[in-house]
Design a protein around this motif. Structure first.
Motif, mmCIF file in Angstrom:
data_model
loop_
_atom_site.group_PDB
_atom_site.id
_atom_site.type_symbol
_atom_site.label_atom_id
_atom_site.label_comp_id
_atom_site.label_asym_id
_atom_site.label_seq_id
_atom_site.Cartn_x
_atom_site.Cartn_y
_atom_site.Cartn_z
ATOM 1 N N THR A 401 0.530 -1.207 -0.064
ATOM 2 C CA THR A 401 0.150 -0.365 0.072
ATOM 3 C C THR A 401 1.403 1.139 -0.121
ATOM 4 O OG1 THR A 401 -0.143 -0.435 2.355
ATOM 5 C CG2 THR A 401 -1.636 -0.715 1.803
ATOM 6 N N ALA A 402 2.169 0.795 -0.278
ATOM 7 C CA ALA A 402 3.343 2.379 -0.003
ATOM 8 C C ALA A 402 2.878 3.134 1.107
ATOM 9 C CB ALA A 402 3.242 3.117 -1.356
ATOM 10 N N PHE A 403 2.364 3.081 2.276
ATOM 11 C CA PHE A 403 1.916 3.373 3.468
ATOM 12 C C PHE A 403 3.254 4.119 3.707
ATOM 13 C CE2 PHE A 403 2.293 3.047 8.068
ATOM 14 C CZ PHE A 403 1.250 3.784 8.088
ATOM 15 N N ASP A 404 3.230 5.621 4.018
ATOM 16 C CA ASP A 404 3.784 6.142 4.813
ATOM 17 C C ASP A 404 2.948 6.882 6.276
ATOM 18 O OD1 ASP A 404 5.758 8.182 5.115
ATOM 19 O OD2 ASP A 404 5.846 9.382 3.313
ATOM 20 N N ALA A 405 3.804 6.984 6.882
ATOM 21 C CA ALA A 405 3.255 6.711 8.201
ATOM 22 C C ALA A 405 3.191 8.554 8.803
ATOM 23 C CB ALA A 405 3.963 7.160 9.794
ATOM 24 N N PRO A 443 -2.733 4.768 -4.298
ATOM 25 C CA PRO A 443 -1.758 5.159 -4.668
ATOM 26 C C PRO A 443 -1.758 5.576 -6.554
ATOM 27 C CG PRO A 443 -1.586 3.483 -4.704
ATOM 28 C CD PRO A 443 -2.969 2.981 -4.002
ATOM 29 N N LYS A 444 -3.204 5.119 -6.478
ATOM 30 C CA LYS A 444 -3.857 5.320 -8.075
ATOM 31 C C LYS A 444 -4.500 6.916 -8.641
ATOM 32 C CE LYS A 444 -4.861 0.017 -9.272
ATOM 33 N NZ LYS A 444 -3.655 0.149 -9.963
ATOM 34 N N LEU A 445 -4.873 7.103 -7.119
ATOM 35 C CA LEU A 445 -6.148 8.471 -7.219
ATOM 36 C C LEU A 445 -5.050 9.759 -8.466
ATOM 37 C CD1 LEU A 445 -7.875 9.566 -6.095
ATOM 38 C CD2 LEU A 445 -6.898 11.185 -3.520
ATOM 39 N N ASN A 446 -4.150 9.965 -8.055
ATOM 40 C CA ASN A 446 -3.959 11.101 -9.088
ATOM 41 C C ASN A 446 -3.202 9.635 -10.252
ATOM 42 O OD1 ASN A 446 -4.305 12.936 -7.216
ATOM 43 N ND2 ASN A 446 -2.512 12.230 -6.340
#
Length: 456
Positions: A401-405, A443-446
């Motif tokens: 999910t390419a998570f970044d806190a 991640p697909k939003l843009n």
């Protein structure tokens, strides 16, 4: 009420996240054979339960707020041809599904399903019962326009096994309905609810806020009338004004449509009134009585959602959809039928699945779908719990999910959520802006030029 500055800050065009990825990402070139292969592969995946969706596109007149895929027609010969096609599609797909799997949900949507006669609906239901194995506690639901309901029609639906009905009330004010080109209920709504509940049918009443002539006070009066009828669920949908997609919506502009501030007041008033009446909030727009399965699921953090709406993890299934424009939602694929009725009928006559678009999901898509669904439904994300559902470790899920806190820190500062290494919890304030929170994990939003309605 949520702070207006906070609303203005987060009032952005974002997906509704009724699916992930949104339907705007479905691709041309997905073939009938691709769909059949996906159906056969779905037998090997969870959930084993089956959800069936039937799309009836016909309406006898066009409601100006409508965002659905519909066809305005009273042509009964066309109805009959369509019914013949949908029955053949039911039979076609059944031939590729393991018959040990059980149907736990059936949902009729549209359009206006009860534009069809009771005899026509019964023909389709008989085809389902003949070709699929039904679970003993299956939910069999239908959306109905109350303008076309009679006692006799309701009795026929009950005999077919329907045990949930959604009534599209939209508003009780006839001036508002007239401006929206919507006919009022043919029978007193309170009487319809009483009759259905006396026969063990669960009842939804659906409303839309943001229509011409609506005010916060008038919409709240409609909600009070709904509460007086005491349905099992009440739904308050925010009108999505997307005239670049649905040009007929421009007609509503001549009488003026409420702005974001008025809509937020409508939402806030209705929410307060429903909670005071004992209804439990489910997501952003659904409210259910405490004993309703959705209320029980929200308390146990087992609420789920698919294209058919909110459900529990116990009853949800992979969705196999029939009819023009209908979208199947399988473990690793979305498939949408053609949006053209004649093309749909012609494909079925040839013995082909009437596919127009599709999307094959990879591990990343499946992981993101699980995360967004958990946040949207249960207002929390426990990394270990969600990763276990897709046979990944928590660290693998964060990577997928390419998570970044750091992306969560501004939302936490604004009081929308709290988080640590193990769990993210949405606050009561954050629930008003749940789409904004979900978007953090998208991640697909843009990716590409996509247009969405605003969150408020």
């Amino acid at each position: 009420m949520i702070d207006q500055k906070l609303l203005n800050k987060y009032n952005q065009p974002l997906p509704r996240y009724t699916s992930y990825p949104p339907a705007t990402f479905f691709k041309d070139g997905f073939t009938a054979s691709d769909y059949i292969k996906a159906v056969e592969e779905s037998n090997e995946h969870q959930p084993k339960a089956i959800s069936l969706y039937l799309h009836i596109p016909f309406c006898t007149q066009l409601c100006f707020y409508c965002g659905c895929t519909t066809l305005i027609s009273r042509n009964n010969n066309l109805y009959e041809d369509y019914i013949d096609a949908i029955i053949k599609e039911i039979e076609l797909i059944a031939g590729h599904i393991d018959n040990s799997r059980q149907v736990t949900q059936i949902h009729w949507g549209g359009g206006t399903p009860n534009a069809l006669s009771a005899d026509q609906i019964e023909r389709i239901m008989n085809a389902i019962y003949l070709n699929y194995t039904m679970a003993s506690n299956a939910e069999v639901a239908i959306e109905c326009n109350p303008a076309y309901l009679t006692i006799e029609y309701i009795d026929r639906l009950l005999k077919m096994g329907f045990n949930r009905m959604s009534l599209g009330i939209q508003d009780f004010d006839k001036k508002i309905l007239l401006a929206s080109n919507r006919e009022p209920s043919a029978m007193p709504v309170k009487d319809i609810v009483r009759i259905l509940r006396n026969h063990g049918v669960s009842v939804n009443l659906d409303f839309i806020y943001g229509l011409p002539y609506q005010t916060p006070e008038s919409f709240n009066e409609s909600i009070k009338q709904a509460i007086d009828a005491r349905p099992d669920r009440i739904v308050t949908f925010s009108y999505a004004h997307v005239p670049w997609v649905k040009s007929h919506q421009k007609t509503l502009e001549k009488n003026g449509i409420p702005g974001p501030d008025e809509k937020m007041q409508m939402f806030d008033n209705a929410r307060e009134t429903l909670l005071e009446a004992g209804y439990i909030a489910i997501g952003m727009d659904h409210y259910a009585l405490p004993e309703d399965p959705l209320s029980i699921a929200i308390k146990s953090k087992t609420l789920h959602r698919n294209f058919q709406g909110y459900c529990t993890r116990d009853t949800t299934g992979q969705v196999y959809a029939f009819g023009m424009s209908a979208i199947s939602q399988l473990h690793n694929a979305y498939v949408q039928n053609t949006k053209n009725v004649p093309a749909y009928i012609e494909a079925i006559k040839k013995g082909e699945a009437p596919v127009e678009k599709g999307y094959l999901m990879d591990d990343t898509d499946i992981a993101v779908r699980e995360v967004i669904n958990e946040i949207m439904c249960n207002n929390r994300l426990n990394w270990e719990e969600v990763s276990g559902r897709i046979n990944k470790t928590a660290e693998e899920l964060k990577t997928l999910t390419a998570f970044d806190a750091k992306k969560l820190e501004p939302l936490a500062e604004d009081g929308l959520l709290s988080f640590d290494d193990e769990e993210i919890t949405v606050t009561p304030t954050g629930r008003f802006l749940i789409r904004n929170i979900a978007a953090i994990f998208d991640p697909k939003l843009n990716a590409g030029e996509k247009r969405f309605s605003k969150t408020i």
